[in-house]
Design an enzyme around this catalytic site. Structure first.
Site, short mmCIF file in Angstrom:
data_model
loop_
_atom_site.label_atom_id
_atom_site.label_comp_id
_atom_site.label_asym_id
_atom_site.label_seq_id
_atom_site.Cartn_x
_atom_site.Cartn_y
_atom_site.Cartn_z
N ASP A 13 0.83 -1.35 0.14
CA ASP A 13 -0.03 -0.12 -0.14
C ASP A 13 0.85 1.41 -0.13
O ASP A 13 1.95 1.18 0.67
CB ASP A 13 -0.96 -0.01 1.29
CG ASP A 13 -1.85 0.91 1.19
OD1 ASP A 13 -2.32 1.54 -0.03
OD2 ASP A 13 -2.60 1.40 2.35
N GLY A 14 0.55 2.13 -0.79
CA GLY A 14 1.03 3.69 -0.60
C GLY A 14 1.74 4.10 -2.04
O GLY A 14 2.46 5.11 -2.08
N ARG A 17 0.15 7.49 -3.08
CA ARG A 17 0.73 8.55 -2.21
C ARG A 17 1.96 8.92 -2.24
O ARG A 17 2.47 10.08 -2.20
CB ARG A 17 0.27 8.10 -0.72
CG ARG A 17 -1.20 8.21 -0.36
CD ARG A 17 -1.49 7.73 0.93
NE ARG A 17 -1.32 6.41 1.06
CZ ARG A 17 -1.22 5.60 2.08
NH1 ARG A 17 -1.18 6.12 3.44
NH2 ARG A 17 -1.50 4.38 2.19
N ASN A 61 -10.21 -3.26 -6.53
CA ASN A 61 -9.48 -2.23 -7.37
C ASN A 61 -10.07 -1.73 -8.66
O ASN A 61 -9.45 -0.82 -9.31
CB ASN A 61 -8.02 -2.48 -7.38
CG ASN A 61 -7.32 -2.39 -6.05
OD1 ASN A 61 -6.07 -3.15 -6.04
ND2 ASN A 61 -7.87 -1.68 -5.08
N ARG A 187 -5.58 -2.49 8.46
CA ARG A 187 -6.49 -3.26 8.16
C ARG A 187 -6.03 -4.51 7.24
O ARG A 187 -4.99 -3.87 6.49
CB ARG A 187 -7.66 -2.44 7.65
CG ARG A 187 -7.44 -1.60 6.46
CD ARG A 187 -8.65 -0.99 5.98
NE ARG A 187 -8.51 -0.12 4.64
CZ ARG A 187 -7.88 1.06 4.84
NH1 ARG A 187 -7.71 1.90 5.89
NH2 ARG A 187 -7.96 1.84 3.74
#
Length: 247
Positions: A13-14, A17, A61, A187
């Site tokens: 994840d990320g 960002r 997604n 999560r």
């Protein structure tokens, strides 16, 4: 005490960002994320990890912007085509888990050829979860087990956990001992729900493109300090360890 996980699962994840903080397009984060995935395979192989599962694309997604989804699909094809020979050379067995029927024919062909090329390798097993969801996995396993029982003329179907276990994706490898999620979120996002029932959870604030081999080694090191109880008390676990050491 188990000092090293046999199977590591990672929610990567990320990427978006990471790119945004650098003034880049989200797709650049995905490109960088692929480089990090390659590093994780190499590091896990060096550590003697038996299996690595990477959550590349969830069944949810598809709801992302279509241009990003399209880029991810093309990146997936390119990555499979480019990396399969290298994986094969390094004795990695590649598997893609998830409902691949939704992918276009070009991607399905790339998946088939990469899996076929590496199918006989007996090194680390690399599972790429694509169009994957933990609820889907349990449902398809239960459906297969029920249909098999019905076809065998067993009448009313009363499934056991072993029946479902045998039909889950990756049923022939150990369940993940360690589940890592990068990006600061805490999560599991419908990832390996059945298989991670007793996994140790490790949440890193690092965005995926910043999660390097040293960060992975740190997670593995912390795992080695945890006491895995599987429903037992700490005293029972210590007694079991003592009995093993004395034999």
């Amino acid at each position: 005490m188990q000092t090293k996980p046999r199977h590591i699962a990672i929610i990567m994840d990320g990427n978006g960002r990471w790119a945004k903080t650098r003034g880049k397009k989200r797709v650049q984060g995905h490109k960088e994320g692929m480089e990090r995935a390659r590093e994780m395979v190499q590091t896990c192989g060096a550590l003697g990890i038996e299996a690595l599962t990477l959550f590349a694309f969830s069944s949810e997604n598809w709801n992302r912007p279509q241009d990003e989804v399209g880029f991810l699909m093309n990146l997936f094809v390119t990555g499979l085509t480019k990396e399969s020979k290298s994986l094969h050379k390094n004795n990695v067995q590649l598997r893609v888990i998830g409902d691949v029927s939704r992918f276009d024919k070009k991607l399905q062909k790339a998946i088939f050829e990469a899996e076929k090329l590496t199918s006989s390798n007996d090194g680390i097993v690399l599972q790429i979860a694509a169009n994957y969801g933990g609820q889907w996995d349990i449902l398809q396993a239960a459906s297969k087990a029920a249909n098999e029982s019905f076809q065998n003329g067993n009448g009313m179907v009363e499934l056991t956990s072993s029946d479902i276990e045998a039909k889950l994706t990756g049923a022939d490898i150990p369940h993940p001992d360690l589940l890592i999620r990068t990006g600061g979120e805490q999560r599991i996002s419908n990832f390996l729900l059945w298989q991670c029932a007793y996994s140790e959870l490790y949440f890193s604030p690092l965005l995926w493109p910043d999660f390097d081999s040293e960060a992975l080694k740190e997670a593995v090191s912390e795992f080695g300090q945890r006491q895995r109880r599987f429903g037992k008390t700490g005293e029972q676990v210590e007694a079991d360890i003592s009995a093993i050491n004395n034999n």
